[in-house]
Design a protein around this motif. Structure first.
Motif, short mmCIF file in Angstrom:
data_model
loop_
_atom_site.label_atom_id
_atom_site.label_comp_id
_atom_site.label_asym_id
_atom_site.label_seq_id
_atom_site.Cartn_x
_atom_site.Cartn_y
_atom_site.Cartn_z
N SER A 15 24.02 -1.75 -4.31
CA SER A 15 23.03 -2.37 -5.17
C SER A 15 21.97 -3.05 -4.07
CB SER A 15 24.15 -3.66 -5.69
OG SER A 15 23.20 -4.53 -6.48
N PHE A 16 22.31 -3.72 -3.37
CA PHE A 16 21.22 -4.49 -2.62
C PHE A 16 20.37 -3.30 -1.75
CE2 PHE A 16 23.98 -8.17 -2.99
CZ PHE A 16 23.06 -9.14 -3.56
N GLY A 17 20.95 -2.30 -1.23
CA GLY A 17 20.31 -1.12 -0.42
C GLY A 17 19.28 -0.68 -1.36
N ALA A 18 19.71 -0.41 -2.75
CA ALA A 18 18.87 0.25 -3.75
C ALA A 18 17.67 -0.95 -4.28
CB ALA A 18 19.63 0.51 -4.90
N LEU A 19 18.09 -2.10 -4.33
CA LEU A 19 17.24 -3.12 -4.62
C LEU A 19 15.96 -3.25 -3.56
CD1 LEU A 19 19.25 -6.00 -6.20
CD2 LEU A 19 17.66 -4.70 -7.50
N ALA A 20 16.41 -3.25 -2.22
CA ALA A 20 15.62 -3.38 -0.96
C ALA A 20 14.62 -2.26 -1.22
CB ALA A 20 16.19 -3.42 0.26
N TRP A 21 15.19 -0.78 -1.36
CA TRP A 21 14.26 0.35 -1.63
C TRP A 21 13.17 0.26 -2.46
CZ3 TRP A 21 13.64 4.33 -4.84
CH2 TRP A 21 13.13 5.50 -4.40
N ILE A 22 13.76 -0.31 -3.96
CA ILE A 22 12.87 -0.08 -4.93
C ILE A 22 11.63 -1.42 -4.43
CG2 ILE A 22 12.84 -1.04 -7.30
CD1 ILE A 22 15.50 0.22 -7.65
N LEU A 23 12.02 -2.56 -4.14
CA LEU A 23 11.20 -3.53 -4.05
C LEU A 23 9.95 -3.04 -2.87
CD1 LEU A 23 10.09 -6.42 -4.13
CD2 LEU A 23 11.78 -6.97 -2.18
N LEU A 24 10.43 -2.41 -1.98
CA LEU A 24 9.47 -1.98 -0.83
C LEU A 24 8.62 -0.82 -1.46
CD1 LEU A 24 8.37 -2.65 2.08
CD2 LEU A 24 10.44 -0.70 2.84
N ASN A 25 9.16 -0.09 -2.10
CA ASN A 25 8.32 1.17 -2.89
C ASN A 25 7.63 0.65 -3.85
OD1 ASN A 25 9.04 3.96 -1.42
ND2 ASN A 25 10.90 2.79 -1.44
N ALA A 26 8.25 -0.37 -4.68
CA ALA A 26 7.24 -0.77 -5.57
C ALA A 26 6.04 -1.52 -5.22
CB ALA A 26 8.26 -1.90 -6.69
N LEU A 27 6.25 -2.33 -4.29
CA LEU A 27 5.04 -3.06 -3.59
C LEU A 27 4.17 -1.94 -2.84
CD1 LEU A 27 6.76 -5.83 -1.56
CD2 LEU A 27 5.41 -6.17 -3.51
N GLY A 28 4.74 -1.00 -2.30
CA GLY A 28 4.00 0.37 -1.81
C GLY A 28 2.77 0.87 -2.84
N VAL A 29 3.90 0.98 -4.08
CA VAL A 29 2.92 1.70 -5.33
C VAL A 29 1.72 0.82 -5.78
CG1 VAL A 29 3.16 2.21 -7.59
CG2 VAL A 29 4.88 3.13 -6.16
N ALA A 30 2.13 -0.32 -5.94
CA ALA A 30 1.06 -1.48 -5.87
C ALA A 30 0.02 -1.56 -5.26
CB ALA A 30 2.07 -2.99 -6.30
N PHE A 31 0.23 -1.58 -3.99
CA PHE A 31 -0.90 -1.51 -2.90
C PHE A 31 -1.52 -0.13 -3.21
CE2 PHE A 31 -2.62 -1.41 1.26
CZ PHE A 31 -2.87 -2.43 1.33
N LEU A 32 -1.10 0.84 -3.33
CA LEU A 32 -1.44 2.34 -3.41
C LEU A 32 -2.64 2.21 -4.88
CD1 LEU A 32 -2.14 5.20 -2.91
CD2 LEU A 32 0.06 5.81 -4.30
N THR A 33 -1.88 1.61 -5.75
CA THR A 33 -2.76 1.76 -6.99
C THR A 33 -3.91 0.63 -6.92
OG1 THR A 33 -0.71 2.07 -8.25
CG2 THR A 33 -2.71 1.27 -9.52
N GLY A 34 -3.73 -0.44 -6.38
CA GLY A 34 -4.94 -1.51 -5.95
C GLY A 34 -6.00 -0.84 -5.25
N SER A 35 -5.33 -0.04 -3.96
CA SER A 35 -6.60 0.69 -3.15
C SER A 35 -7.18 1.42 -3.95
CB SER A 35 -5.81 1.11 -1.77
OG SER A 35 -4.97 0.19 -1.08
N ALA A 36 -6.58 2.36 -4.74
CA ALA A 36 -7.24 3.32 -5.53
C ALA A 36 -8.35 2.81 -6.57
CB ALA A 36 -6.08 4.39 -6.08
N LEU A 37 -7.81 1.76 -7.30
CA LEU A 37 -8.73 1.31 -8.01
C LEU A 37 -10.15 0.54 -7.41
CD1 LEU A 37 -6.22 -0.69 -10.45
CD2 LEU A 37 -7.64 1.14 -11.10
N ILE A 38 -9.69 0.01 -6.08
CA ILE A 38 -11.09 -0.55 -5.60
C ILE A 38 -11.94 0.72 -4.97
CG2 ILE A 38 -11.56 -1.53 -3.12
CD1 ILE A 38 -9.08 -3.25 -3.68
N ALA A 39 -11.51 1.87 -4.54
CA ALA A 39 -12.17 2.93 -4.15
C ALA A 39 -12.81 3.54 -5.55
CB ALA A 39 -11.05 3.96 -3.54
N TYR A 40 -11.95 3.78 -6.50
CA TYR A 40 -12.54 4.52 -7.72
C TYR A 40 -13.91 3.57 -8.14
CZ TYR A 40 -12.56 6.48 -12.37
OH TYR A 40 -12.93 7.42 -13.29
N TYR A 41 -13.69 2.25 -8.51
CA TYR A 41 -14.83 1.55 -8.87
C TYR A 41 -15.81 0.98 -7.83
CZ TYR A 41 -12.33 1.50 -13.28
OH TYR A 41 -11.60 1.70 -14.49
N GLN A 42 -15.36 1.64 -6.50
CA GLN A 42 -16.19 0.89 -5.56
C GLN A 42 -16.53 -0.56 -5.21
OE1 GLN A 42 -17.78 3.31 -2.49
NE2 GLN A 42 -15.93 3.97 -3.22
#
Length: 586
Positions: free
Chosen positions: A252-279
Motif C-alpha cells: 500500500s505505502f509503496g504504491a502510494l509513494a510511487w503514485i505521489l512521486l509520479n503525480a508530482l512529476g506529471v504536474a511538473f511536466l504539465t506545468g512546464s509544457a503549459l509555460i512552453a506552450y504559452y511562452q
C-alpha cells in the motif's frame, strides 16, 4: 598503523573523530571526490544533452550538432570505468585502511588494559567492538561516500545546468523537490516502523526455536512433543499474521509513494509544457523534457541524502563505542619503568591491601604480610571469597595493591616493567587455555627457535609425550578451538609442558587439578612435582591433599592470613586448616 591510539576521544563529537581517522588519507579523498565528479557526470549531463538532441531534431539544426552531443556523452561514458576504479582505489582503500588501523589499535589497547578492566567487560562485548563496530564504521563511510557523493553531485550538477539553461525554474525546483522528497520519506518511515515490528516477531520465533532445540532431550523424555510444537506453532501464527499485514502495508505505502512521486512529476511536466506552450518564459520543448527529467532525478537525490541519516547515526554510535575502549583509562603502565633481565624468585608482601572499588564491598585483601624465598612453594587455602585468586593476580601483576607494597627480589614491583618480569613467570590455570593450532605451536607459544630435544623433554616431564606420540600427526596435531579435540587431562598436561619449556623462576598454579579424574590427576601431580622443583611457587588448591608437601601453607579468610605453617604444624594447631581438612575427609 596504530596512530588511532594517539588520539583523544573523550567528549569529542564522532564526526571530528572520523576526520582524524581519515587524516592520513586526505589527499586520496580529494582525488576520490574529483574522480567521482568525472565518473558521475553523465547522470546530470544526460538530461541536458537529451534536451539539445530534441531541439536539434525539432529545429532541423545542423546534423553536426547531433554528432557533437553524442560524442560528448560517449566520451563521458567511456571515462566512467577508469575514473570509477580510481575512485574505488582512493576512497574505499582509505576506508579499508581506517578499518584495519582501528582493529589493530583496539587489539593493542586490549593487551594494555588491566585485568580488572577485562573482568568487568565481557570478551563478547570487546569482540563486538573489534568486528561489528568497525564493520559498521566501514559500511557507514562507504554508503555515505557512494550514496552521498552521488546525491550531492547530481543535486549540484543538476541545479547548475538548470541555472545556466532555465534560471527561472530554480525557485520552483527549490520548493517542489524538497517537498516531494519529504513526503516520500514520511511514507518510508512508516514502512520502517512496520518492518521493525515484524523483525521483533522473527526474533521471538528464533528464541522459541532455540529453546525448543535445547529442551529436546527433556521434551522427548517426558513425552511433551505436542506441547513444544504447540508453543512454536503459536509463534509461527503470529509471524504469519504480522508478515501478511506487513506485505499489505508495504504494498500500500509503496504504491502510494510511487503514485505521489509520479503525480508530482506529471504536474511538473504539465506545468512546464503549459509555460512552453504559452511562452510565459522562453523555453523549448527540449527544456521541458530536461526539467521533467531533472525533477525526478533531483527528488531521488534529496531522498537519498535524507535516507542516509539513520545510516550515519549508526556509524557515529559505533565510533563512540570504539572510543570507549581506546580511551579507557584502566591501563597497565610500563613505560619508563625498570626492565629486569633476571629473577631470583623472592616475593614479599608488606601489609598489602587491595579493593576492587565496588561500592559497599569489603576489600578483597587486607593487611597481607607474607614472604616467599627463592625456590619455596607456598600454598594458599581457604573458603571461597577468602582472597586467594586476588593474591595470585597480585603476584602476576594483573592487579596493583591499593595499599602496602609487593617486593620482587627486594625491588618494589610498582617500579618494574611487568612485561620483563613475566618473561620469568609461568601460569598453569584451572582451565588450560589452548588456541586453534598444533600441539607444537601451543607448547612453544611466544618462543622462537625451540629445539626438538627441548620440546620433547618438556612434553615428557609433563607426562604428555605418551599421548602426543599416539596421535596420527604427533606434534603437528591441530588441537581445535580451545583444545576441543583433547581431553581435560591432556589439555592440562600441555599447559604444564608450556610452563616447563619456559624454565620459569616464579610459578603460579591455580587449582590445576580440580576438574580432573583420579588417573589424570595422578599424572599431572607427577608432572607438577617436576615443574615446581627449584622454583618459587604460589599454588591455590581446592583439594587439600594436593598441597600437603608445600613448604608453607597460608590459610586465608576474609582477605587476610589467619594461619601459616607446614601441613603437620597446622594439623597440630587444630585451627582453621585442621577444620577444612576434617570437612573434606568427611
Amino acid at each position: 598503523m596504530n596512530t588511532a591510539l594517539d588520539h583523544s576521544y573523550r567528549g569529542e563529537h564522532p564526526v571530528r573523530t572520523l576526520a582524524y581517522l581519515f587524516k592520513e588519507d586526505r589527499f586520496k579523498l580529494v582525488v576520490a571526490v574529483f574522480a567521482f565528479l568525472f565518473k558521475h557526470s553523465p547522470t546530470w549531463l544526460l538530461p541536458l544533452i537529451t534536451a539539445n538532441v530534441i531541439n536539434i531534431v525539432i529545429g532541423h539544426r545542423p546534423i553536426v550538432e547531433l554528432w557533437g552531443n553524442t560524442a560528448v556523452l560517449l566520451a563521458l561514458l567511456l571515462l566512467n570505468h577508469p575514473f570509477h576504479l580510481l575512485y574505488v582505489r582512493c576512497m574505499h582503500g582509505a576506508i579499508r585502511r581506517v578499518g584495519v588501523n582501528l582493529r589493530s589499535a583496539l587489539c593493542r589497547r586490549m593487551q594494555q588494559l588491566s585485568i580488572g578492566y577485562h573482568s568487568r567487560v565481557s570478551a563478547a562485548v570487546l569482540q563486538t567492538k573489534v568486528i561489528r563496530d568497525v564493520e559498521s564504521i566501514e559500511q557507514t563511510s562507504q554508503q555515505a561516500s557512494d550514496m552521498g557523493l552521488s546525491a550531492l553531485t547530481t543535486l549540484v550538477g543538476g541545479l547548475v545546468v538548470i541555472a545556466f539553461r532555465v534560471p527561472a525554474a530554480i525557485p520552483v525546483l527549490l520548493v517542489v523537490v524538497p517537498t516531494a522528497a519529504f513526503l516520500v520519506m514520511r511514507l518510508r518511515t512508516r514502512l520502517r516502523e512496520d518492518n521493525e515490528s515484524f523483525r521483533r516477531e522473527v526474533e521471538t520465533l528464533s528464541s522459541r526455536i532455540s529453546e525448543m532445540t535445547t529442551l529436546i532431550p527433556i521434551t522427548r523424555a517426558h513425552g511433551l512433543e505436542r506441547d513444544a510444537l504447540h508453543r512454536v506453532d503459536g509463534t509461527l501464527t503470529k509471524v504469519l499474521r504480522k508478515g501478511l499485514k506487513l506485505d499489505l502495508l508495504n504494498g500500500s505505502f509503496g504504491a502510494l509513494a510511487w503514485i505521489l512521486l509520479n503525480a508530482l512529476g506529471v504536474a511538473f511536466l504539465t506545468g512546464s509544457a503549459l509555460i512552453a506552450y504559452y511562452q510565459v518564459i522562453p523555453i523549448t520543448a527540449g527544456d521541458v523534457v530536461m526539467l521533467t527529467t531533472f525533477f525526478t532525478t533531483l527528488t531521488s537525490a534529496v531522498t537519498s541524502l535524507l535516507s542516509l541519516t539513520p545510516v550515519i547515526s549508526k556509524g557515529l554510535a559505533s565510533v563512540r563505542s570504539i572510543g570507549e575502549v581506546l580511551q579507557a583509562p584502566d591501563l597497565e603502565h610500563n613505560e619508563g619503568k625498570v626492565k629486569i633481565d633476571s629473577v631470583r624468585g623472592e616475593v614479599e608482601f608488606r601489609d598489602v591491601g587491595f579493593s576492587y572499588g565496588e561500592p559497599g564491598e569489603p576489600p578483597a585483601v587486607t593487611g597481607l604480610t607474607l614472604r616467599a624465598v627463592p625456590g619455596e612453594t607456598i600454598a594458599l587455602v581457604g573458603p571461597s571469597g577468602a582472597g586467594k585468586s586476588t593474591v595470585l593476580n597480585l603476584v602476576i601483576g594483573f592487579l596493583r595493591p591499593t595499599s602496602g607494597r609487593i617486593l620482587l627480589d627486594g625491588r618494589d614491583m610498582e617500579t618494574v616493567d611487568m612485561r620483563t618480569y613475566r618473561r620469568f613467570m609461568s601460569v598453569v590455570p584451572q582451565e588450560s587455555i589452548l588456541f586453534e593450532g598444533s600441539i607444537r605451536e601451543n607448547v612453544t607459544y611466544g618462543l622462537a627457535d625451540v629445539s626438538e630435544e627441548r620440546l620433547t623433554r618438556a612434553l615428557r616431564d609433563a607426562n604428555a609425550l605418551e599421548f602426543v606420540e599416539r596421535l596420527p600427526a604427533g606434534l603437528d596435531t591441530v588441537v581445535g578451538e580451545r583444545g576441543a579435540r583433547l581431553s581435560g587431562g591432556q589439555r592440562q598436561r600441555l599447559a604444564i609442558a608450556r610452563a616447563l619449556i619456559r624454565d620459569p623462576r616464579v610459578l603460579i598454579l591455580d587449582e590445576a587439578t580440580s576438574a580432573l579424574d583420579s588417573r589424570s590427576e595422578a599424572l599431572i601431580q607427577q608432572a607438577l612435582a617436576r615443574l615446581v622443583a627449584g622454583r618459587t611457587v604460589f599454588v591455590v588448591a581446592h583439594r587439600l591433599s594436593t598441597i600437603r608437601n608445600a613448604d608453607r601453607i597460608a590459610v586465608m579468610r576474609d582477605g587476610g592470613i589467619v594461619e601459616v605453617g607446614t601441613h603437620e604444624e597446622l594439623m597440630r594447631l587444630r585451627g582453621v586448616y585442621a577444620g577444612l581438612q576434617q570437612a573434606q575427609l568427611a
